[in-house]
Design a protein around this motif. Structure first.
Motif, PDB file in Angstrom:
ATOM      1  N   THR A  21       0.770  -1.186   0.115  1.00 26.12           N
ATOM      2  CA  THR A  21      -0.002   0.117   0.033  1.00 26.12           C
ATOM      3  C   THR A  21       0.911   1.256  -0.138  1.00 26.12           C
ATOM      4  OG1 THR A  21      -1.598  -1.115   1.270  1.00 26.12           O
ATOM      5  CG2 THR A  21      -2.120   0.984   1.270  1.00 26.12           C
ATOM      6  N   ILE A  22       2.020   1.019   0.760  1.00 25.48           N
ATOM      7  CA  ILE A  22       2.702   2.416   0.838  1.00 25.48           C
ATOM      8  C   ILE A  22       3.463   2.564  -0.670  1.00 25.48           C
ATOM      9  CG2 ILE A  22       4.924   3.326   1.854  1.00 25.48           C
ATOM     10  CD1 ILE A  22       4.326   1.938   4.507  1.00 25.48           C
ATOM     11  N   ARG A  23       3.986   1.649  -1.156  1.00 27.16           N
ATOM     12  CA  ARG A  23       4.556   1.626  -2.411  1.00 27.16           C
ATOM     13  C   ARG A  23       3.640   2.267  -3.538  1.00 27.16           C
ATOM     14  NH1 ARG A  23       7.251  -3.527  -1.300  1.00 27.16           N
ATOM     15  NH2 ARG A  23       9.031  -2.986  -0.241  1.00 27.16           N
ATOM     16  N   ILE A  24       2.284   1.821  -3.603  1.00 24.48           N
ATOM     17  CA  ILE A  24       1.380   1.801  -4.752  1.00 24.48           C
ATOM     18  C   ILE A  24       0.590   3.424  -4.325  1.00 24.48           C
ATOM     19  CG2 ILE A  24      -0.303   1.127  -6.025  1.00 24.48           C
ATOM     20  CD1 ILE A  24       0.648  -1.709  -5.582  1.00 24.48           C
ATOM     21  N   SER A  25       0.109   3.505  -3.080  1.00 31.12           N
ATOM     22  CA  SER A  25      -0.786   4.434  -2.846  1.00 31.12           C
ATOM     23  C   SER A  25      -0.123   5.576  -2.553  1.00 31.12           C
ATOM     24  CB  SER A  25      -1.862   3.950  -1.653  1.00 31.12           C
ATOM     25  OG  SER A  25      -2.515   2.981  -2.135  1.00 31.12           O
ATOM     26  N   ASN A  26       0.802   5.495  -1.631  1.00 29.58           N
ATOM     27  CA  ASN A  26       1.574   6.899  -1.196  1.00 29.58           C
ATOM     28  C   ASN A  26       2.614   7.541  -2.021  1.00 29.58           C
ATOM     29  OD1 ASN A  26       1.003   4.967   1.550  1.00 29.58           O
ATOM     30  ND2 ASN A  26       0.474   7.054   1.783  1.00 29.58           N
ATOM     31  N   GLN A  27       2.970   6.736  -2.978  1.00 28.75           N
ATOM     32  CA  GLN A  27       4.228   7.055  -3.806  1.00 28.75           C
ATOM     33  C   GLN A  27       3.984   8.394  -4.543  1.00 28.75           C
ATOM     34  OE1 GLN A  27       4.818   7.057  -7.335  1.00 28.75           O
ATOM     35  NE2 GLN A  27       2.474   5.995  -7.783  1.00 28.75           N
ATOM     36  N   ALA A  59      -8.891  -6.644   8.133  1.00 28.58           N
ATOM     37  CA  ALA A  59      -9.585  -6.841   7.389  1.00 28.58           C
ATOM     38  C   ALA A  59      -9.707  -8.013   6.253  1.00 28.58           C
ATOM     39  CB  ALA A  59     -10.316  -5.754   6.442  1.00 28.58           C
ATOM     40  N   GLU A  60     -10.720  -8.950   6.335  1.00 27.84           N
ATOM     41  CA  GLU A  60      -9.969 -10.225   5.420  1.00 27.84           C
ATOM     42  C   GLU A  60     -11.263 -10.551   4.691  1.00 27.84           C
ATOM     43  OE1 GLU A  60      -8.419 -14.071   7.741  1.00 27.84           O
ATOM     44  OE2 GLU A  60     -10.478 -14.220   7.245  1.00 27.84           O
ATOM     45  N   GLU A  61     -10.816 -10.763   3.458  1.00 27.40           N
ATOM     46  CA  GLU A  61     -11.677 -11.384   2.287  1.00 27.40           C
ATOM     47  C   GLU A  61     -11.310 -12.587   1.847  1.00 27.40           C
ATOM     48  OE1 GLU A  61     -14.025  -8.316  -0.440  1.00 27.40           O
ATOM     49  OE2 GLU A  61     -12.194  -9.074  -1.406  1.00 27.40           O
ATOM     50  N   GLU A  62     -12.303 -13.640   1.659  1.00 27.35           N
ATOM     51  CA  GLU A  62     -11.862 -15.020   1.293  1.00 27.35           C
ATOM     52  C   GLU A  62     -10.526 -15.358   1.826  1.00 27.35           C
ATOM     53  OE1 GLU A  62     -12.342 -14.252  -3.022  1.00 27.35           O
ATOM     54  OE2 GLU A  62     -14.625 -14.468  -2.898  1.00 27.35           O
ATOM     55  N   GLY A  63     -10.230 -15.227   2.996  1.00 26.74           N
ATOM     56  CA  GLY A  63      -8.916 -15.705   3.682  1.00 26.74           C
ATOM     57  C   GLY A  63      -7.781 -14.656   3.258  1.00 26.74           C
ATOM     58  N   ARG A  64      -7.869 -13.727   2.432  1.00 25.45           N
ATOM     59  CA  ARG A  64      -6.705 -12.704   2.264  1.00 25.45           C
ATOM     60  C   ARG A  64      -7.125 -11.588   3.132  1.00 25.45           C
ATOM     61  NH1 ARG A  64      -7.073  -9.555  -3.057  1.00 25.45           N
ATOM     62  NH2 ARG A  64      -4.988  -8.388  -2.563  1.00 25.45           N
ATOM     63  N   ILE A  65      -5.899 -10.983   3.707  1.00 26.89           N
ATOM     64  CA  ILE A  65      -5.937  -9.882   4.570  1.00 26.89           C
ATOM     65  C   ILE A  65      -5.989  -8.534   3.668  1.00 26.89           C
ATOM     66  CG2 ILE A  65      -4.645  -8.449   6.372  1.00 26.89           C
ATOM     67  CD1 ILE A  65      -4.053 -10.846   7.780  1.00 26.89           C
ATOM     68  N   ILE A  66      -6.900  -7.807   3.659  1.00 28.65           N
ATOM     69  CA  ILE A  66      -6.877  -6.765   2.821  1.00 28.65           C
ATOM     70  C   ILE A  66      -6.845  -5.518   3.196  1.00 28.65           C
ATOM     71  CG2 ILE A  66      -8.030  -7.866   0.703  1.00 28.65           C
ATOM     72  CD1 ILE A  66     -10.746  -6.508   1.851  1.00 28.65           C
ATOM     73  N   LEU A  83      -5.074   6.336  16.811  1.00 26.94           N
ATOM     74  CA  LEU A  83      -5.235   5.358  15.677  1.00 26.94           C
ATOM     75  C   LEU A  83      -3.831   5.090  15.050  1.00 26.94           C
ATOM     76  CD1 LEU A  83      -8.598   6.237  13.893  1.00 26.94           C
ATOM     77  CD2 LEU A  83      -8.224   5.038  16.092  1.00 26.94           C
ATOM     78  N   PHE A  84      -3.363   3.761  14.480  1.00 25.59           N
ATOM     79  CA  PHE A  84      -2.191   3.566  13.920  1.00 25.59           C
ATOM     80  C   PHE A  84      -2.376   2.788  12.628  1.00 25.59           C
ATOM     81  CE2 PHE A  84      -1.470   4.184  18.592  1.00 25.59           C
ATOM     82  CZ  PHE A  84      -0.519   4.755  18.549  1.00 25.59           C
ATOM     83  N   MET A  85      -1.706   2.683  11.945  1.00 25.15           N
ATOM     84  CA  MET A  85      -1.406   1.678  10.746  1.00 25.15           C
ATOM     85  C   MET A  85      -2.689   1.216  10.188  1.00 25.15           C
ATOM     86  SD  MET A  85       1.791   0.042  12.195  1.00 25.15           S
ATOM     87  CE  MET A  85       1.923  -1.631  12.146  1.00 25.15           C
ATOM     88  N   ILE A  86      -3.329   2.316   9.612  1.00 27.16           N
ATOM     89  CA  ILE A  86      -4.725   2.020   8.856  1.00 27.16           C
ATOM     90  C   ILE A  86      -4.165   1.924   7.423  1.00 27.16           C
ATOM     91  CG2 ILE A  86      -6.953   2.891   8.182  1.00 27.16           C
ATOM     92  CD1 ILE A  86      -6.867   4.191  11.085  1.00 27.16           C
ATOM     93  N   PHE A  87      -4.477   0.766   6.891  1.00 26.96           N
ATOM     94  CA  PHE A  87      -3.883   0.449   5.428  1.00 26.96           C
ATOM     95  C   PHE A  87      -5.002  -0.182   4.743  1.00 26.96           C
ATOM     96  CE2 PHE A  87       0.108   1.445   7.378  1.00 26.96           C
ATOM     97  CZ  PHE A  87       0.732   2.361   6.535  1.00 26.96           C
ATOM     98  N   VAL A  88      -5.576   0.207   3.425  1.00 24.94           N
ATOM     99  CA  VAL A  88      -6.590  -0.950   2.674  1.00 24.94           C
ATOM    100  C   VAL A  88      -5.653  -0.995   1.332  1.00 24.94           C
ATOM    101  CG1 VAL A  88      -8.479  -0.894   1.310  1.00 24.94           C
ATOM    102  CG2 VAL A  88      -8.495   0.229   3.604  1.00 24.94           C
ATOM    103  N   HIS A  89      -5.423  -2.044   0.883  1.00 26.08           N
ATOM    104  CA  HIS A  89      -4.920  -2.678  -0.182  1.00 26.08           C
ATOM    105  C   HIS A  89      -5.396  -1.767  -1.449  1.00 26.08           C
ATOM    106  CE1 HIS A  89      -3.212  -5.042  -3.729  1.00 26.08           C
ATOM    107  NE2 HIS A  89      -2.661  -5.663  -2.724  1.00 26.08           N
ATOM    108  N   PRO A  90      -4.571  -1.317  -2.148  1.00 28.25           N
ATOM    109  CA  PRO A  90      -4.915  -0.498  -3.206  1.00 28.25           C
ATOM    110  C   PRO A  90      -6.099  -0.986  -4.178  1.00 28.25           C
ATOM    111  CG  PRO A  90      -2.401  -0.751  -3.134  1.00 28.25           C
ATOM    112  CD  PRO A  90      -2.921  -1.643  -1.963  1.00 28.25           C
ATOM    113  N   GLU A  91      -6.112  -2.519  -4.547  1.00 33.17           N
ATOM    114  CA  GLU A  91      -6.997  -2.877  -5.365  1.00 33.17           C
ATOM    115  C   GLU A  91      -8.385  -2.848  -4.825  1.00 33.17           C
ATOM    116  OE1 GLU A  91      -5.643  -6.718  -5.868  1.00 33.17           O
ATOM    117  OE2 GLU A  91      -4.077  -6.179  -7.076  1.00 33.17           O
ATOM    118  N   LYS A  92      -8.448  -2.605  -3.190  1.00 28.55           N
ATOM    119  CA  LYS A  92      -9.509  -2.653  -2.575  1.00 28.55           C
ATOM    120  C   LYS A  92     -10.279  -1.286  -1.845  1.00 28.55           C
ATOM    121  CE  LYS A  92     -10.489  -6.864  -3.161  1.00 28.55           C
ATOM    122  NZ  LYS A  92     -11.908  -7.155  -3.743  1.00 28.55           N
ATOM    123  N   GLN A  93      -9.542  -0.230  -2.233  1.00 26.10           N
ATOM    124  CA  GLN A  93      -9.814   1.011  -1.777  1.00 26.10           C
ATOM    125  C   GLN A  93     -11.127   1.693  -2.501  1.00 26.10           C
ATOM    126  OE1 GLN A  93      -6.203   3.469  -2.051  1.00 26.10           O
ATOM    127  NE2 GLN A  93      -5.220   1.991  -0.919  1.00 26.10           N
ATOM    128  N   GLY A  94     -11.600   2.359  -1.763  1.00 27.33           N
ATOM    129  CA  GLY A  94     -12.839   2.856  -2.221  1.00 27.33           C
ATOM    130  C   GLY A  94     -14.203   2.360  -2.349  1.00 27.33           C
TER     131      GLY A  94
END
Ligand SMILES: Cc1cc2nc3c(=O)[nH]c(=O)nc-3n(C[C@H](O)[C@H](O)[C@H](O)COP(=O)(O)O)c2cc1C
Length: 336
Positions: A21-27, A59-66, A83-94
Motif C-alpha cells: 500500500t505504501i509503495r503504490i498508494s503513497n508514492q 479486514a479479511e476477504e476470502e482468507g486474504r488480508i486486505i 489510531l495507527f497502521m490504517i491501510f487498505v490494499h490499493p485494489e480494494k480502496q474506495g
C-alpha cells in the motif's frame, strides 16, 4: 469482508499489505527515498511490536488480508488514544473498507474510554480522515517533521456519556407510584446530592427533610389539595432560609433550585421518579406552610417544594420542548 482481531500468524501478511500500500498508494505524495524508508520500517516484527500494545484489527476477504488498523493509548494516557497502521490494499480502496476499519476502531474500548483520539495521517490519507470527522490538531494544517498531519477528534467517553444521558432522560413524573419502599440508604444518597449543590457565597440556605414514615406521609398527603403524589412511598421536603448572601443580595431561590435539580438527577440515577412540586404548594392556599407545620419546621425556614420519590408504575410523559436552535447559540445571539 469481515473485520477481526489480528493474530500473530497474520504478521507477515499484514507487513506485505502495508508495504504494498505504501509503495503504490503513497508514492504520489512522497519522494522515493521516503517511501523506501517507510516500507522498510514495516517489517513483520514491527507489526508484532505494535500489536503488542494496541488493539489491532484486520479486514479479511476470502482468507486474504486486505486491510488493517490499530488503536492504542496515546503516549500511555488513559483518556487519550491514537489510531495507527490504517491501510487498505490499493485494489480494494474506495469500497468502504477504510471506513469500516475506522468505525471498528472507534468502537474499541480504547476509543470508548478516550476523550480525544489522535491520528498521524499521511498526506494521502488526509481527505479520508477529514471525512471521518478528524480535524487538524490545534489548528495546525501543515505536516510535521515525519511528513504526517496530526489530526484529532474529541468525543465523550462512555461513562461520561451515561451521565449526560441521565440528565437528558429525567422527566417530571405525575403518575402512580409502586408501593415499594425507598431504602434509607437511597434517601440519604439523594439528600447528599442535594446538599452538594452550589450556593451563593456558600451560604447553604437550603435544608431538607426526607419523609418515609407512613403515618406522617398520610398526614402530608391529606394536606395536598388538589391531591398530587398520593401514592409516593417517600417524599423530600425542601426548606429555605431567605438570608442575604452579601449586602441586599439573597440567592436562596437559586440555592434551592440547584439542590432540587441535583436531587432530581440522583433520583433518576437510582431508578426512581419524581416531580418538582413548587407551584402547587406555594400558591395562595399555602399547602407548604401546612406541611411545614406537620413536620415541626421552625418559623425562620420556609417549605418551598416537595419531591415525591418512588418507583414509577406508569411511563413518564415527555413534554414538548423548543428546538435546541431556538434556545442555544454559539458566540452570540443570532443576527436578524
Ligand atoms: C420552579 C418550578 C416549579 C414547578 N412546580 C410544579 C408544580 O407545582 N406542579 C407540577 O406538576 N410540576 C411542577 N414543575 C415541573 C414542571 O412543570 C416541569 O419541569 C416542566 O413541565 C418540564 O417538564 P420536565 O420536567 O419533564 O422536563 C415545576 C418546575 C419548576 C422548575
Amino acid at each position: 469482508m469481515i473485520i477481526r482481531q489480528f493474530q500473530s500468524q497474520d504478521a507477515q501478511a499484514v507487513s506485505d499489505l502495508i508495504r504494498t500500500t505504501i509503495r503504490i498508494s503513497n508514492q504520489k505524495d512522497y519522494p522515493e527515498e521516503h517511501i523506501k524508508a517507510l516500507a522498510a520500517e514495516q517489517s513483520p516484527e514491527h507489526v508484532l511490536e505494535r500489536a503488542g500494545w494496541t488493539h489491532f484489527y484486520v479486514a479479511e476477504e476470502e482468507g486474504r488480508i486486505i486491510g488493517c488498523g490499530a488503536i492504542g493509548p496515546y503516549w500511555g494516557r488513559e483518556d487519550e488514544s491514537s489510531l495507527f497502521m490504517i491501510f487498505v490494499h490499493p485494489e480494494k480502496q474506495g469500497e468502504g473498507i477504510g471506513r469500516a476499519l475506522v468505525k471498528t476502531l472507534e468502537r474499541d474500548e480504547y476509543a470508548l474510554r478516550a476523550r480525544r483520539i489522535e491520528i498521524p495521517a499521511s498526506v494521502t490519507g488526509l481527505p479520508f480522515y477529514q471525512k471521518m470527522g478528524y480535524s487538524f490538531k490545534n489548528g495546525v494544517d501543515a505536516p510535521d517533521e515525519e511528513r504526517l498531519y496530526r489530526l484529532e477528534k474529541y468525543r465523550i467517553p462512555e461513562d461520561r456519556q451515561k451521565m449526560l444521558d441521565l440528565i437528558l432522560a429525567r422527566r417530571s413524573y405525575r403518575g402512580r407510584y409502586k408501593a415499594d419502599r425507598v431504602p434509607r440508604e437511597h434517601l440519604k444518597a439523594i439528600l447528599e446530592a442535594g446538599l452538594a449543590a452550589p450556593s451563593g457565597c456558600n451560604k447553604q440556605t437550603t435544608s431538607l427533610i426526607a419523609v418515609d414514615d407512613p403515618a406522617l406521609l398520610a398526614n402530608i398527603k391529606a394536606a395536598i389539595d388538589p391531591p398530587v403524589a398520593q401514592t409516593a412511598p417517600a417524599m423530600i421536603c425542601v426548606l429555605t432560609q431567605r438570608i442575604f448572601a452579601y449586602r441586599d443580595r439573597c440567592f436562596a431561590v437559586q440555592d434551592y433550585a440547584a439542590a432540587i435539580e441535583n436531587m432530581l438527577l440522583a433520583i433518576e440515577a437510582l431508578g426512581y421518579q419524581s416531580c418538582w412540586y413548587e407551584g402547587h404548594i406555594t400558591d395562595a392556599d399555602r399547602i407548604g406552610d401546612k406541611i411545614a407545620h406537620i413536620l415541626h419546621v421552625p418559623e425562620d425556614y420556609e417549605l418551598v417544594c416537595i419531591l415525591p420519590v418512588g418507583i414509577a408504575e406508569e411511563e413518564a410523559r415527555a413534554p414538548k420542548k423548543k428546538l435546541f436552535a431556538e434556545r442555544a447559540w454559539l458566540n452570540g445571539f443570532p443576527e436578524g
